[in-house]
Design an enzyme around this catalytic site. Structure first.
Site, PDB file in Angstrom:
ATOM      1  N   ASN A   8       0.872  -1.168   0.000  1.00  0.00           N
ATOM      2  CA  ASN A   8       0.000   0.000   0.000  1.00  0.00           C
ATOM      3  C   ASN A   8       0.912   1.223   0.000  1.00  0.00           C
ATOM      4  O   ASN A   8       1.544   1.535   1.010  1.00  0.00           O
ATOM      5  CB  ASN A   8      -0.917  -0.007   1.231  1.00  0.00           C
ATOM      6  CG  ASN A   8      -1.817   1.215   1.308  1.00  0.00           C
ATOM      7  OD1 ASN A   8      -1.424   2.323   0.963  1.00  0.00           O
ATOM      8  ND2 ASN A   8      -3.027   1.033   1.813  1.00  0.00           N
ATOM      9  N   GLU A  35      -3.962   1.711  -2.786  1.00  0.00           N
ATOM     10  CA  GLU A  35      -4.144   3.116  -2.415  1.00  0.00           C
ATOM     11  C   GLU A  35      -3.312   4.041  -3.319  1.00  0.00           C
ATOM     12  O   GLU A  35      -2.530   4.858  -2.856  1.00  0.00           O
ATOM     13  CB  GLU A  35      -3.835   3.357  -0.937  1.00  0.00           C
ATOM     14  CG  GLU A  35      -4.604   4.540  -0.387  1.00  0.00           C
ATOM     15  CD  GLU A  35      -4.550   4.675   1.123  1.00  0.00           C
ATOM     16  OE1 GLU A  35      -5.075   5.683   1.619  1.00  0.00           O
ATOM     17  OE2 GLU A  35      -4.004   3.786   1.808  1.00  0.00           O
ATOM     18  N   TYR A 106      -7.573  -3.924  -2.070  1.00  0.00           N
ATOM     19  CA  TYR A 106      -7.597  -2.850  -1.081  1.00  0.00           C
ATOM     20  C   TYR A 106      -8.941  -2.941  -0.364  1.00  0.00           C
ATOM     21  O   TYR A 106      -9.920  -2.326  -0.750  1.00  0.00           O
ATOM     22  CB  TYR A 106      -7.397  -1.485  -1.734  1.00  0.00           C
ATOM     23  CG  TYR A 106      -7.352  -0.338  -0.745  1.00  0.00           C
ATOM     24  CD1 TYR A 106      -6.761  -0.488   0.499  1.00  0.00           C
ATOM     25  CD2 TYR A 106      -7.909   0.888  -1.070  1.00  0.00           C
ATOM     26  CE1 TYR A 106      -6.719   0.553   1.408  1.00  0.00           C
ATOM     27  CE2 TYR A 106      -7.872   1.948  -0.172  1.00  0.00           C
ATOM     28  CZ  TYR A 106      -7.277   1.770   1.062  1.00  0.00           C
ATOM     29  OH  TYR A 106      -7.259   2.810   1.971  1.00  0.00           O
ATOM     30  N   ASP A 147      -3.787  -4.912   1.044  1.00  0.00           N
ATOM     31  CA  ASP A 147      -4.114  -4.307   2.329  1.00  0.00           C
ATOM     32  C   ASP A 147      -5.505  -4.801   2.697  1.00  0.00           C
ATOM     33  O   ASP A 147      -6.500  -4.309   2.176  1.00  0.00           O
ATOM     34  CB  ASP A 147      -4.065  -2.778   2.212  1.00  0.00           C
ATOM     35  CG  ASP A 147      -4.488  -2.076   3.485  1.00  0.00           C
ATOM     36  OD1 ASP A 147      -4.810  -2.767   4.474  1.00  0.00           O
ATOM     37  OD2 ASP A 147      -4.505  -0.832   3.497  1.00  0.00           O
ATOM     38  N   ASN A 149      -6.860  -4.556   5.646  1.00  0.00           N
ATOM     39  CA  ASN A 149      -7.427  -3.787   6.757  1.00  0.00           C
ATOM     40  C   ASN A 149      -7.990  -4.715   7.825  1.00  0.00           C
ATOM     41  O   ASN A 149      -9.082  -4.500   8.361  1.00  0.00           O
ATOM     42  CB  ASN A 149      -8.480  -2.808   6.253  1.00  0.00           C
ATOM     43  CG  ASN A 149      -7.872  -1.456   5.896  1.00  0.00           C
ATOM     44  OD1 ASN A 149      -7.109  -0.884   6.669  1.00  0.00           O
ATOM     45  ND2 ASN A 149      -8.191  -0.952   4.715  1.00  0.00           N
ATOM     46  N   ASP A 246       2.701   4.858   4.973  1.00  0.00           N
ATOM     47  CA  ASP A 246       2.520   4.328   6.321  1.00  0.00           C
ATOM     48  C   ASP A 246       2.507   2.803   6.341  1.00  0.00           C
ATOM     49  O   ASP A 246       2.503   2.198   7.417  1.00  0.00           O
ATOM     50  CB  ASP A 246       1.262   4.900   6.991  1.00  0.00           C
ATOM     51  CG  ASP A 246       0.047   4.943   6.076  1.00  0.00           C
ATOM     52  OD1 ASP A 246       0.152   4.502   4.905  1.00  0.00           O
ATOM     53  OD2 ASP A 246      -1.009   5.434   6.513  1.00  0.00           O
ATOM     54  N   HIS A 247       2.515   2.169   5.162  1.00  0.00           N
ATOM     55  CA  HIS A 247       2.653   0.715   5.038  1.00  0.00           C
ATOM     56  C   HIS A 247       4.037   0.384   4.489  1.00  0.00           C
ATOM     57  O   HIS A 247       4.715   1.245   3.924  1.00  0.00           O
ATOM     58  CB  HIS A 247       1.615   0.155   4.067  1.00  0.00           C
ATOM     59  CG  HIS A 247       0.202   0.320   4.498  1.00  0.00           C
ATOM     60  ND1 HIS A 247      -0.594  -0.734   4.885  1.00  0.00           N
ATOM     61  CD2 HIS A 247      -0.590   1.424   4.580  1.00  0.00           C
ATOM     62  CE1 HIS A 247      -1.810  -0.294   5.184  1.00  0.00           C
ATOM     63  NE2 HIS A 247      -1.820   1.015   5.003  1.00  0.00           N
TER      64      HIS A 247
END
Length: 256
Positions: A8, A35, A106, A147, A149, A246-247
């Protein structure tokens, strides 16, 4: 031996330099991106092609966006997750490359849980399971990377109590993730690693320095791909670069 990565990038326009630099170092054959935060026509294909990759992109302005990059030919592309024709969000792309069926996922975040976003997340996971069931019947190598989540267990989040009611850790989310593995999919990193509190995502600020993270980026392998699994690692190097995503990438290697 093909190397397949998921990452991501949290805006491909901001992170294309990181992508190219990391690809030179890690040398993955296939990269599943999430993303992107851009449309197909604004995706930086020139830089990606110069790095040696073909690409297929499903984009959306400012939000979402997924892609498959490969050093091999890409064919038989699917650009939506079946099950809801009204869902136009750019969250899924699937294709054939390097002799493997791959998908870049995603999955919806789902927060806040008291609004429409969480039911959408759960429905999306149900649709993914239904689609994966069909692909698995073909009895061929498939890799679902992305990702998700979802932190599958409390061992995958730095503060289990604080995240207990977060959409990434709620019981209904974890149930649906387990339902995917019950189909016969192998979660590559966990299959080879017993360590607890190893992460693929850290919020901005001091989270990376303090290792306050979550493991929410996963590679799920069909039995035919899992039989070829040699390694799977979380590469934290790019997370320490200037202005990072951030990933960080998760990379698995399969035998030929």
């Amino acid at each position: 031996m093909p190397r397949i990565a998921t990452w991501n990038v949290n805006s491909i326009k901001q992170r294309v330099g990181h992508l190219v630099e990391w690809a030179k170092i890690a040398e993955p054959d296939v990269i599943l991106l999430q993303e992107l935060k851009c449309t197909e026509d604004s995706f930086p294909r020139m830089e990606v092609e110069a790095a040696g990759y073909k690409s297929v992109v499903v984009g959306q302005k400012s939000y979402n966006g997924v892609a498959i990059l490969s050093r091999h030919e890409i064919s038989d592309v699917r650009t939506t997750l079946p099950g809801d024709e009204s869902d136009e969000r750019a969250r899924y792309v699937e294709a054939e490359t390097a002799g493997i069926r791959v998908a870049s996922i995603y999955l919806p975040n789902g927060n806040p849980v008291d609004g429409p976003k969480y039911p959408y997340k759960l429905d999306w996971m149900d649709r993914l399971r239904a689609h994966a069931t069909g692909l698995l019947k073909q009895e061929r190598p498939v890799v679902f990377g992305g990702d998700y989540n979802c932190a599958p267990t409390d061992d995958d989040v730095y503060d289990p109590e604080g995240f207990a009611d977060d959409a990434l850790c709620r019981l209904d989310t974890r149930k649906r993730f387990r339902a995917l593995t019950y189909l016969g999919l192998t979660e590559a990193w966990r299959a080879l690693h017993g360590e607890k509190h190893v992460y693929s995502y850290w919020d901005y600020g001091a989270a990376f320095r303090n290792d306050d993270g979550l493991r929410i980026d996963h590679l799920l392998l069909s039995p035919q791909a899992a039989d070829r699994l040699q390694s799977c690692e979380i590469d934290t190097t790019p997370r320490g670069w200037d202005r990072p995503s951030d990933h960080t990438p998760v990379v698995c290697e399969l035998t030929a």
